[in-house]
Design an enzyme around this catalytic site. Structure first.
Site, PDB file in Angstrom:
ATOM      1  N   ASP A  81       0.851  -1.205   0.000  1.00 19.26           N
ATOM      2  CA  ASP A  81       0.000   0.000   0.000  1.00 19.26           C
ATOM      3  C   ASP A  81       0.884   1.252   0.000  1.00 19.26           C
ATOM      4  O   ASP A  81       1.820   1.355   0.807  1.00 19.26           O
ATOM      5  CB  ASP A  81      -0.866  -0.054   1.278  1.00 19.26           C
ATOM      6  CG  ASP A  81      -1.961   0.990   1.311  1.00 19.26           C
ATOM      7  OD1 ASP A  81      -2.417   1.401   0.231  1.00 19.26           O
ATOM      8  OD2 ASP A  81      -2.378   1.364   2.428  1.00 19.26           O
ATOM      9  N   SER A 213     -12.906   4.195   4.547  1.00 19.11           N
ATOM     10  CA  SER A 213     -13.520   3.885   5.845  1.00 19.11           C
ATOM     11  C   SER A 213     -14.803   4.696   6.014  1.00 19.11           C
ATOM     12  O   SER A 213     -14.925   5.806   5.475  1.00 19.11           O
ATOM     13  CB  SER A 213     -12.545   4.213   6.987  1.00 19.11           C
ATOM     14  OG  SER A 213     -11.591   3.188   7.116  1.00 19.11           O
TER      15      SER A 213
HETATM   16  P1  13P Z   1      -8.999   4.935   5.366  1.00 17.34           P
HETATM   17  O1  13P Z   1      -8.138   5.889   6.129  1.00 17.34           O
HETATM   18  O2  13P Z   1     -10.278   5.566   4.955  1.00 17.34           O
HETATM   19  O3  13P Z   1      -9.237   3.659   6.074  1.00 17.34           O
HETATM   20  O4  13P Z   1      -8.222   4.587   3.992  1.00 17.34           O
HETATM   21  C1  13P Z   1      -7.248   3.579   3.958  1.00 17.34           C
HETATM   22  C2  13P Z   1      -6.465   3.589   2.695  1.00 17.34           C
HETATM   23  O5  13P Z   1      -6.782   4.233   1.725  1.00 17.34           O
HETATM   24  C3  13P Z   1      -5.268   2.741   2.668  1.00 17.34           C
HETATM   25  O6  13P Z   1      -4.549   2.884   1.477  1.00 17.34           O
HETATM   26  O1  G3H Z   2      -3.341   5.076   3.519  1.00 13.61           O
HETATM   27  C1  G3H Z   2      -2.716   4.782   4.521  1.00 13.61           C
HETATM   28  C2  G3H Z   2      -3.049   3.550   5.265  1.00 13.61           C
HETATM   29  O2  G3H Z   2      -4.127   3.790   6.143  1.00 13.61           O
HETATM   30  C3  G3H Z   2      -1.852   3.016   5.974  1.00 13.61           C
HETATM   31  O3  G3H Z   2      -1.511   3.838   7.048  1.00 13.61           O
HETATM   32  O4  G3H Z   2       0.901   4.326   6.611  1.00 13.61           O
HETATM   33  O5  G3H Z   2      -0.112   4.617   8.901  1.00 13.61           O
HETATM   34  O6  G3H Z   2       0.260   2.319   7.960  1.00 13.61           O
HETATM   35  P1  G3H Z   2      -0.021   3.784   7.672  1.00 13.61           P
HETATM   36 ZN    ZN Z   3      -4.621   4.899   0.719  1.00 16.98          ZN
END
Ligand code: 13P
Ligand code: G3H
Ligand code: ZN
Length: 317
Positions: A81, A213
């Site tokens: 991610d 979310s």
């Molecule tokens: P949220 O903060 O809405 O859960 O989004 C998560 C996300 O986009 C992770 O890449």
């Molecule tokens: O988009 C971000 C995700 O919620 C991951 O968050 O980089 O704090 O693990 P993080």
């Molecule tokens: Zn994201």
């Protein structure tokens, strides 16, 4: 079983969205697998740069491999991610990931294309697919804070040009969402007009919705009742908009913040109600159960619940 992200996308496209959930620890891993088995859904596990640093990438890989043996019916992809170029290469070379996200959305259009193209070449050589991002979501990601004034929606014409020039396999589009708990004030909805235009220009191409979310009001209220201080005007994405978005090509929906809210609620309430307690396992167990219920519910809203048998059949596994 770990499968390719592309395979999941081909099966789901236009019908439902696959939930992409971030994990950082054992409890989230157990809850995620349990919830996806309970709801009979395929899913995507996302590992962020922050998670790989927090738990160590080797620990996360071991957790996933172990959960895979514990829940042998599960069908899922493993995805990086919000990667930078270096982290993408690390994941591609590891051989563990189904797909990576290169997030160069903060660079100029041409620079974003150049970076994404380099990652696509390295990934495709190893059979790994690439998600890229165009447009800018508001909110906080690791190391980066984009205030709402600087967030900008994806331009549909640019999206088409970007996909053609980079050869990426899916595209994260900015359609009004943002990361974290404070997305909207009052009732706002996704920019379906923008999504419709992107889908018309890129028919059949998987789109990704970040910042998805829903920030349940009840979770926020319970956290505050147990000593938290979250802004109660916080709003997230209306869950009833997931499926209409999926029909317009949104095939992957990213959810992280809601899981963090559940973790916070469970632990705050537990220690608030039992101030003399210091064993972390009882609240940990409650969290796993609550997270599994939450995941099953999300999968229902995404339309992925109940799809596992047909996905297994289509994949021949
Ligand atoms: P949220 O903060 O809405 O859960 O989004 C998560 C996300 O986009 C992770 O890449
Ligand atoms: O988009 C971000 C995700 O919620 C991951 O968050 O980089 O704090 O693990 P993080
Ligand atoms: Zn994201």
């Amino acid at each position: 079983m770990i499968v390719s992200t592309d395979q999941l996308f081909k099966i789901a496209y236009g019908k439902y969205a696959v939930g992409a959930y971030n994990i950082n620890n054992m409890e989230q891993t157990l809850g995620l697998f349990q919830g996806c088995i309970d709801s009979q859904a395929p899913f995507i596990i996302q590992l962020s740069k922050g998670a790989r640093k927090y738990a160590d990438k080797r620990m996360l890989e071991a957790l996933i491999r172990t959960a895979d043996t514990m829940y042998s019916e599960a069908v899922f992809a493993v995805h990086l991610d919000h990667g930078d170029e270096e982290t993408c290469y690390d994941c591609i070379d590891s051989g563990f990931y189904s797909s990576v996200m290169i997030d160069a959305s903060h660079a100029s259009f041409d620079e974003n294309i150049a970076i994404t193209k380099r990652v696509v070449e390295r990934a495709h050589a190893k059979g790994i697919s690439v998600e890229a991002e165009l447009g800018m979501l508001g909110g906080v990601e690791e190391d980066i804070h984009v205030d709402e004034g600087h967030a900008c929606l994806t331009n549909p014409d640019e999206a088409k040009e970007f996909v053609v020039r980079t050869g990426c396999d899916s595209l994260a589009c900015a359609i009004g969402t943002s990361h974290g708990a404070y997305k909207f004030k009052g009732q706002q909805s996704l920019h379906f007009d923008v999504l419709e235009k992107i889908e018309a220009l890129l028919p059949g191409f998987p789109l990704v919705m970040h910042g998805s979310s829903s920030v349940p009001q009840d979770e926020v209220k319970r956290i505050n009742a147990a000593g938290g201080k979250l802004d109660e005007s916080a709003r997230g994405v209306d869950e009833n908009e997931y499926l209409p978005a999926a029909k317009l090509g949104v095939t992957k929906v990213n959810i992280d913040t809601d899981g963090r809210l559940i973790w916070t609620r469970v632990h705050r309430e537990f220690f608030h109600d039992k101030p003399g307690e210091f064993d972390f396992r009882p609240p940990g167990k409650i969290f796993v159960e609550e997270y599994a219920k939450f995941i099953a519910h999300k999968n229902k809203m995404l339309g992925s619940a109940g799809q596992l048998p047909s996905v297994r059949k289509e994949l021949g596994v």
